[in-house]
Design an enzyme around this catalytic site. Structure first.
Site, PDB file in Angstrom:
ATOM      1  N   LEU A  75      12.790 -19.577  -1.860  1.00  0.00           N
ATOM      2  CA  LEU A  75      10.971 -19.875  -1.586  1.00  0.00           C
ATOM      3  C   LEU A  75      10.468 -19.442  -2.719  1.00  0.00           C
ATOM      4  O   LEU A  75      10.520 -19.747  -4.118  1.00  0.00           O
ATOM      5  CB  LEU A  75      11.851 -18.304  -1.936  1.00  0.00           C
ATOM      6  CG  LEU A  75      10.558 -16.675  -1.652  1.00  0.00           C
ATOM      7  CD1 LEU A  75       9.687 -16.833  -0.123  1.00  0.00           C
ATOM      8  CD2 LEU A  75      10.998 -15.917  -2.193  1.00  0.00           C
ATOM      9  N   HIS A 122       3.256   2.666  -9.012  1.00  0.00           N
ATOM     10  CA  HIS A 122       3.854   1.334  -9.427  1.00  0.00           C
ATOM     11  C   HIS A 122       4.715   1.363  -9.609  1.00  0.00           C
ATOM     12  O   HIS A 122       4.998  -0.280  -9.409  1.00  0.00           O
ATOM     13  CB  HIS A 122       2.992   1.413 -10.414  1.00  0.00           C
ATOM     14  CG  HIS A 122       1.191   1.887  -9.583  1.00  0.00           C
ATOM     15  ND1 HIS A 122       0.848   1.250  -8.473  1.00  0.00           N
ATOM     16  CD2 HIS A 122      -0.211   2.352 -10.072  1.00  0.00           C
ATOM     17  CE1 HIS A 122      -0.727   1.602  -8.170  1.00  0.00           C
ATOM     18  NE2 HIS A 122      -1.064   2.717  -9.299  1.00  0.00           N
ATOM     19  N   GLU A 153     -10.820  -5.847  -6.689  1.00  0.00           N
ATOM     20  CA  GLU A 153     -12.038  -3.953  -6.746  1.00  0.00           C
ATOM     21  C   GLU A 153     -11.021  -3.765  -7.566  1.00  0.00           C
ATOM     22  O   GLU A 153     -11.268  -2.096  -8.237  1.00  0.00           O
ATOM     23  CB  GLU A 153     -12.474  -3.640  -5.630  1.00  0.00           C
ATOM     24  CG  GLU A 153     -12.850  -4.415  -4.347  1.00  0.00           C
ATOM     25  CD  GLU A 153     -12.069  -5.796  -3.533  1.00  0.00           C
ATOM     26  OE1 GLU A 153     -11.649  -5.957  -3.823  1.00  0.00           O
ATOM     27  OE2 GLU A 153     -13.145  -6.672  -3.428  1.00  0.00           O
ATOM     28  N   ARG A 203       0.224   7.551  -3.016  1.00  0.00           N
ATOM     29  CA  ARG A 203       0.743   8.270  -2.396  1.00  0.00           C
ATOM     30  C   ARG A 203       2.326   8.887  -2.077  1.00  0.00           C
ATOM     31  O   ARG A 203       2.699   9.962  -2.158  1.00  0.00           O
ATOM     32  CB  ARG A 203       0.675   7.911  -0.969  1.00  0.00           C
ATOM     33  CG  ARG A 203      -0.955   8.384  -0.137  1.00  0.00           C
ATOM     34  CD  ARG A 203      -1.410   7.578   0.750  1.00  0.00           C
ATOM     35  NE  ARG A 203      -2.053   6.219   0.671  1.00  0.00           N
ATOM     36  CZ  ARG A 203      -2.842   5.763   1.687  1.00  0.00           C
ATOM     37  NH1 ARG A 203      -1.859   5.933   2.724  1.00  0.00           N
ATOM     38  NH2 ARG A 203      -2.461   4.483   1.164  1.00  0.00           N
ATOM     39  N   ASP A 208       0.765  -1.036   0.030  1.00  0.00           N
ATOM     40  CA  ASP A 208       0.026  -0.285  -0.261  1.00  0.00           C
ATOM     41  C   ASP A 208       0.828   1.251  -0.235  1.00  0.00           C
ATOM     42  O   ASP A 208       2.255   0.624   0.721  1.00  0.00           O
ATOM     43  CB  ASP A 208      -0.767   0.015   1.720  1.00  0.00           C
ATOM     44  CG  ASP A 208      -2.280   1.040   1.644  1.00  0.00           C
ATOM     45  OD1 ASP A 208      -2.671   1.368  -0.194  1.00  0.00           O
ATOM     46  OD2 ASP A 208      -2.919   1.235   1.852  1.00  0.00           O
ATOM     47  N   ASN A 232       1.526   3.225  -2.722  1.00  0.00           N
ATOM     48  CA  ASN A 232       1.926   3.802  -3.748  1.00  0.00           C
ATOM     49  C   ASN A 232       1.663   4.700  -5.203  1.00  0.00           C
ATOM     50  O   ASN A 232       2.702   5.779  -4.817  1.00  0.00           O
ATOM     51  CB  ASN A 232       1.960   2.539  -5.103  1.00  0.00           C
ATOM     52  CG  ASN A 232       2.375   1.306  -5.231  1.00  0.00           C
ATOM     53  OD1 ASN A 232       3.501   0.834  -4.059  1.00  0.00           O
ATOM     54  ND2 ASN A 232       2.529   0.393  -5.376  1.00  0.00           N
ATOM     55  N   SER A 290      -9.095  -5.848   3.574  1.00  0.00           N
ATOM     56  CA  SER A 290      -9.139  -5.339   2.531  1.00  0.00           C
ATOM     57  C   SER A 290      -9.548  -6.065   1.345  1.00  0.00           C
ATOM     58  O   SER A 290      -9.007  -6.494   0.617  1.00  0.00           O
ATOM     59  CB  SER A 290      -8.016  -4.434   1.642  1.00  0.00           C
ATOM     60  OG  SER A 290      -7.723  -3.344   2.227  1.00  0.00           O
TER      61      SER A 290
END
Length: 238
Positions: free
Chosen positions: A127, A33, A63, A20, A16, A18, A192
């Site tokens: 990973l 982004h 969304e 701002r 969260d 990007n 979210s």
């Protein structure tokens, strides 16, 4: 020091801030982004080196299609570019890539890119990097319920035999352990619609850091906070 910490097996992140981050610098949101993708690349490498087994990031929610058309288009172009980059990073770091979410809404070339990423990294043993794209927790549960109902109708399973483990096998995250730690950047306190089923016993860590500024130091801080938690499952210490 990271080497003295208990490393969570599965870390999930809500990327969260990007937009701002870009606004603060007088830049277009798309630059936020783009820089966010750079932070993802670094975090994948850092997580692998720290010994995290699974890293899941919220890349594009169901969304997010409601955002302005030009922003969505720019995100799709960035996704195309990033998939090529990610394949190189995955091969260099022995990373296996998985995608969760309903990929059917994407353009055919993006679907092909996702399929290629999964296919060409499936034998990697380091990973597991999971990207949630066109993903929403409620939509995932809805799709799982539909598939279970179809299997009941086809006589493959009995409705009364449904257990939590069986239902989890219908989710996008089948064979992936539930997250131990959720990190959300930019100070927001919302879930979210992210991995609603899987977060039942997850520890949350919130940082005011915008995602493009996230780095290894921030990741270690989150793991340090996780180490101070007393993990309980139904009132029983883990």
């Amino acid at each position: 020091m990271a080497e003295n910490l208990v490393i969570p097996r599965h870390v999930a992140i809500i990327l969260d801030g990007n937009g701002r981050w870009a606004k603060k610098r007088g830049l277009p949101r798309t630059m936020g982004h783009k820089q966010g993708c750079v932070a993802v690349e670094k975090t994948v490498e850092d997580a692998a080196r720290l010994g995290i087994e699974y890293l899941t990031v919220y890349g594009f929610s169901t969304e997010n299609w409601k955002r302005p058309e030009d922003e969505v288009g720019a995100l799709m172009q960035l996704f195309r570019y990033y998939m090529v980059r990610l394949l190189k990073i995955a091969k260099a770091n022995n990373v296996r890539v998985r995608m969760i979410g309903d990929r059917r809404r994407f353009a055919s070339d993006i679907i092909e890119g996702i399929n290629r990423l999964e296919e060409e990294t499936k034998e990697n043993t380091g990973l597991t990097f999971v990207i949630a794209v066109n993903y929403g927790g409620r939509d995932e549960i809805r799709r799982a319920a539909i598939q279970f109902a179809k299997d009941v109708k086809a006589g493959l399973v009995e409705a009364e035999a449904l257990t939590e483990d069986m239902f989890a096998s219908y989710l996008d995250t089948a064979e992936i352990p539930d997250p131990d730690l959720l990190i959300r950047t930019s100070g927001e306190l919302r879930l979210s619609n992210y991995m609603l089923w899987q977060m039942a016993y997850c520890e949350f860590y919130i940082t005011d850091c915008y995602w493009p500024d996230f780095n290894k130091e921030e990741l270690v801080k989150a793991i340090e906070a996780y180490n101070k938690r007393e993990r309980r499952f139904g009132g029983v210490k883990k």
